[in-house]
Scaffold this motif. Structure first.
Motif, mmCIF file in Angstrom:
data_model
loop_
_atom_site.group_PDB
_atom_site.id
_atom_site.type_symbol
_atom_site.label_atom_id
_atom_site.label_comp_id
_atom_site.label_asym_id
_atom_site.label_seq_id
_atom_site.Cartn_x
_atom_site.Cartn_y
_atom_site.Cartn_z
ATOM 1 N N GLY A 54 0.847 -1.182 0.000
ATOM 2 C CA GLY A 54 0.000 0.000 0.000
ATOM 3 C C GLY A 54 0.883 1.231 0.000
ATOM 4 N N ASP A 55 0.313 2.348 -0.342
ATOM 5 C CA ASP A 55 1.074 3.595 -0.420
ATOM 6 C C ASP A 55 1.243 4.189 0.975
ATOM 7 O OD1 ASP A 55 2.310 5.912 -1.209
ATOM 8 O OD2 ASP A 55 0.624 6.675 -2.383
ATOM 9 N N LEU A 56 2.476 4.256 1.449
ATOM 10 C CA LEU A 56 2.761 4.802 2.780
ATOM 11 C C LEU A 56 3.169 6.264 2.755
ATOM 12 C CD1 LEU A 56 4.752 1.825 4.347
ATOM 13 C CD2 LEU A 56 2.414 2.549 4.871
ATOM 14 N N ASP A 57 3.599 6.766 1.597
ATOM 15 C CA ASP A 57 4.136 8.123 1.560
ATOM 16 C C ASP A 57 3.430 9.050 0.582
ATOM 17 O OD1 ASP A 57 5.051 6.996 -0.768
ATOM 18 O OD2 ASP A 57 7.164 7.081 -0.235
ATOM 19 N N GLY A 58 2.359 8.597 -0.043
ATOM 20 C CA GLY A 58 1.566 9.461 -0.920
ATOM 21 C C GLY A 58 2.126 9.662 -2.315
ATOM 22 N N ASP A 59 3.121 8.856 -2.717
ATOM 23 C CA ASP A 59 3.688 9.042 -4.054
ATOM 24 C C ASP A 59 2.989 8.216 -5.128
ATOM 25 O OD1 ASP A 59 4.607 6.478 -3.585
ATOM 26 O OD2 ASP A 59 6.725 6.953 -3.824
ATOM 27 N N GLY A 60 1.943 7.475 -4.744
ATOM 28 C CA GLY A 60 1.191 6.680 -5.709
ATOM 29 C C GLY A 60 1.764 5.300 -5.973
ATOM 30 N N ARG A 61 2.915 4.975 -5.382
ATOM 31 C CA ARG A 61 3.520 3.647 -5.549
ATOM 32 C C ARG A 61 3.188 2.779 -4.343
ATOM 33 N NH1 ARG A 61 8.918 6.266 -7.239
ATOM 34 N NH2 ARG A 61 8.775 6.234 -9.498
ATOM 35 N N ASP A 62 3.040 1.482 -4.603
ATOM 36 C CA ASP A 62 2.790 0.545 -3.510
ATOM 37 C C ASP A 62 4.075 0.254 -2.752
ATOM 38 O OD1 ASP A 62 0.076 0.238 -3.705
ATOM 39 O OD2 ASP A 62 0.175 -1.545 -4.969
ATOM 40 N N ASP A 63 4.147 0.729 -1.519
ATOM 41 C CA ASP A 63 5.242 0.420 -0.618
ATOM 42 C C ASP A 63 4.905 -0.904 0.071
ATOM 43 O OD1 ASP A 63 6.544 2.972 -1.142
ATOM 44 O OD2 ASP A 63 4.913 3.850 0.013
ATOM 45 N N VAL A 64 5.777 -1.374 0.948
ATOM 46 C CA VAL A 64 5.551 -2.657 1.610
ATOM 47 C C VAL A 64 5.776 -2.505 3.110
ATOM 48 C CG1 VAL A 64 6.272 -5.075 1.744
ATOM 49 C CG2 VAL A 64 6.337 -3.892 -0.455
ATOM 50 N N ALA A 65 4.844 -3.046 3.885
ATOM 51 C CA ALA A 65 4.998 -3.166 5.336
ATOM 52 C C ALA A 65 5.145 -4.651 5.641
ATOM 53 C CB ALA A 65 3.800 -2.582 6.060
ATOM 54 N N VAL A 66 6.154 -4.993 6.431
ATOM 55 C CA VAL A 66 6.435 -6.398 6.732
ATOM 56 C C VAL A 66 6.418 -6.592 8.242
ATOM 57 C CG1 VAL A 66 8.079 -8.291 6.472
ATOM 58 C CG2 VAL A 66 7.903 -6.552 4.682
ATOM 59 N N LEU A 67 5.625 -7.554 8.689
ATOM 60 C CA LEU A 67 5.605 -7.980 10.077
ATOM 61 C C LEU A 67 6.460 -9.239 10.145
ATOM 62 C CD1 LEU A 67 4.290 -7.512 12.874
ATOM 63 C CD2 LEU A 67 2.470 -9.051 12.129
ATOM 64 N N TYR A 68 7.488 -9.240 10.987
ATOM 65 C CA TYR A 68 8.369 -10.399 11.061
ATOM 66 C C TYR A 68 8.740 -10.683 12.513
ATOM 67 C CZ TYR A 68 12.188 -6.958 11.245
ATOM 68 O OH TYR A 68 13.011 -5.921 11.586
ATOM 69 N N THR A 69 9.190 -11.917 12.753
ATOM 70 C CA THR A 69 9.464 -12.396 14.101
ATOM 71 C C THR A 69 10.909 -12.863 14.191
ATOM 72 O OG1 THR A 69 7.179 -13.131 14.291
ATOM 73 C CG2 THR A 69 8.752 -14.044 15.876
ATOM 74 N N ILE A 70 11.602 -12.397 15.224
ATOM 75 C CA ILE A 70 12.959 -12.858 15.496
ATOM 76 C C ILE A 70 12.957 -13.547 16.853
ATOM 77 C CG2 ILE A 70 15.344 -12.168 15.968
ATOM 78 C CD1 ILE A 70 14.974 -9.954 13.897
ATOM 79 N N GLU A 71 13.462 -14.768 16.855
ATOM 80 C CA GLU A 71 13.586 -15.514 18.106
ATOM 81 C C GLU A 71 15.019 -15.366 18.590
ATOM 82 O OE1 GLU A 71 12.829 -19.949 19.929
ATOM 83 O OE2 GLU A 71 11.747 -19.311 18.144
ATOM 84 N N ARG A 97 8.360 -9.379 17.793
ATOM 85 C CA ARG A 97 7.701 -9.074 16.526
ATOM 86 C C ARG A 97 8.069 -7.646 16.125
ATOM 87 N NH1 ARG A 97 4.969 -12.584 13.369
ATOM 88 N NH2 ARG A 97 2.933 -11.658 13.408
ATOM 89 N N TYR A 98 8.522 -7.506 14.891
ATOM 90 C CA TYR A 98 8.932 -6.211 14.362
ATOM 91 C C TYR A 98 8.086 -5.860 13.154
ATOM 92 C CZ TYR A 98 13.108 -6.367 17.247
ATOM 93 O OH TYR A 98 13.975 -6.401 18.318
ATOM 94 N N LEU A 99 7.973 -4.583 12.906
ATOM 95 C CA LEU A 99 7.326 -4.049 11.724
ATOM 96 C C LEU A 99 8.379 -3.256 10.965
ATOM 97 C CD1 LEU A 99 4.688 -3.411 10.136
ATOM 98 C CD2 LEU A 99 4.448 -1.409 11.618
ATOM 99 N N ALA A 100 8.513 -3.526 9.678
ATOM 100 C CA ALA A 100 9.462 -2.778 8.847
ATOM 101 C C ALA A 100 8.725 -2.186 7.662
ATOM 102 C CB ALA A 100 10.590 -3.683 8.363
ATOM 103 N N ALA A 101 9.140 -0.993 7.257
ATOM 104 C CA ALA A 101 8.558 -0.316 6.096
ATOM 105 C C ALA A 101 9.613 -0.219 5.006
ATOM 106 C CB ALA A 101 8.074 1.082 6.480
ATOM 107 N N PHE A 102 9.195 -0.545 3.784
ATOM 108 C CA PHE A 102 10.058 -0.482 2.609
ATOM 109 C C PHE A 102 9.399 0.398 1.564
ATOM 110 C CE2 PHE A 102 11.233 -4.272 4.809
ATOM 111 C CZ PHE A 102 12.591 -4.415 4.614
#
Length: 166
Positions: free
Chosen positions: A58-75, A85-90
């Motif tokens: 989904g667009d996170l910054d308003g530029d019209g491009r689909d960005d990516v949010a990732v929920l990931y787990t580190i043990e 659990r971490y959230l990262a934005a790309f």
């Protein structure tokens, strides 16, 4: 019996792919995402639980491009084998995905994160928070947490109350 088990694995795989917005696109396994999460896990002296990774676009910054949010787990291999659990934005540029920010969003003693979506440039997490009498293993109070990407960081925003319109 072997045939039934194979069919069951196939059905489970199809359901998981259909349930994840990134399921059939390969987004969750993009080289930029894999590289960044791998480096983060090494820095924390932990191991990513890849089966628990979940990506949405989904667009996170308003530029019209689909960005990516990732929920990931580190043990982590420290006493107690904690799962964080971490959230990262790309950000998506014309050629590739580029890491922008990450935040610790869940784990034992913090909250359980069940789902992530992108709505109106906000990343929304459906969570279970700890109620006063909950055991450390089992938060029980449904809630939402929202984050927005700003100034190179994921900033927690005010979340609506459960049941409120989005």
């Amino acid at each position: 019996m072997i045939r039934a088990a194979g069919v069951l694995r196939l059905l489970v795989g199809m359901l998981l792919a259909a349930a994840s917005p990134a399921g059939g696109t390969g987004i969750a396994g993009d080289a930029a995402i894999d590289g960044w999460i791998g480096a983060h896990a090494r820095k924390l002296k932990g191991v990513e639980q890849r089966a628990l990774r979940y990506a949405v676009v989904g667009d996170l910054d308003g530029d019209g491009r689909d960005d990516v949010a990732v929920l990931y787990t580190i043990e982590k291999a420290d006493p107690g084998n904690r799962r964080l659990r971490y959230l990262a934005a790309f950000h998506r540029s014309a050629q590739m995905l580029e890491f922008k920010a990450h935040a610790l969003v869940g784990g034992q003693g913090i909250r359980e994160v069940n789902r992530v979506t992108i709505l109106q440039r906000m990343i929304e997490l459906e969570t279970l928070e700890y109620a006063p009498l909950d055991a450390a293993c089992c938060p029980s109070a449904p809630a939402r947490a929202r984050y927005r990407l700003a100034e190179g960081r994921l900033i927690r925003a005010k979340a609506p109350k459960p049941g409120a319109p989005r």
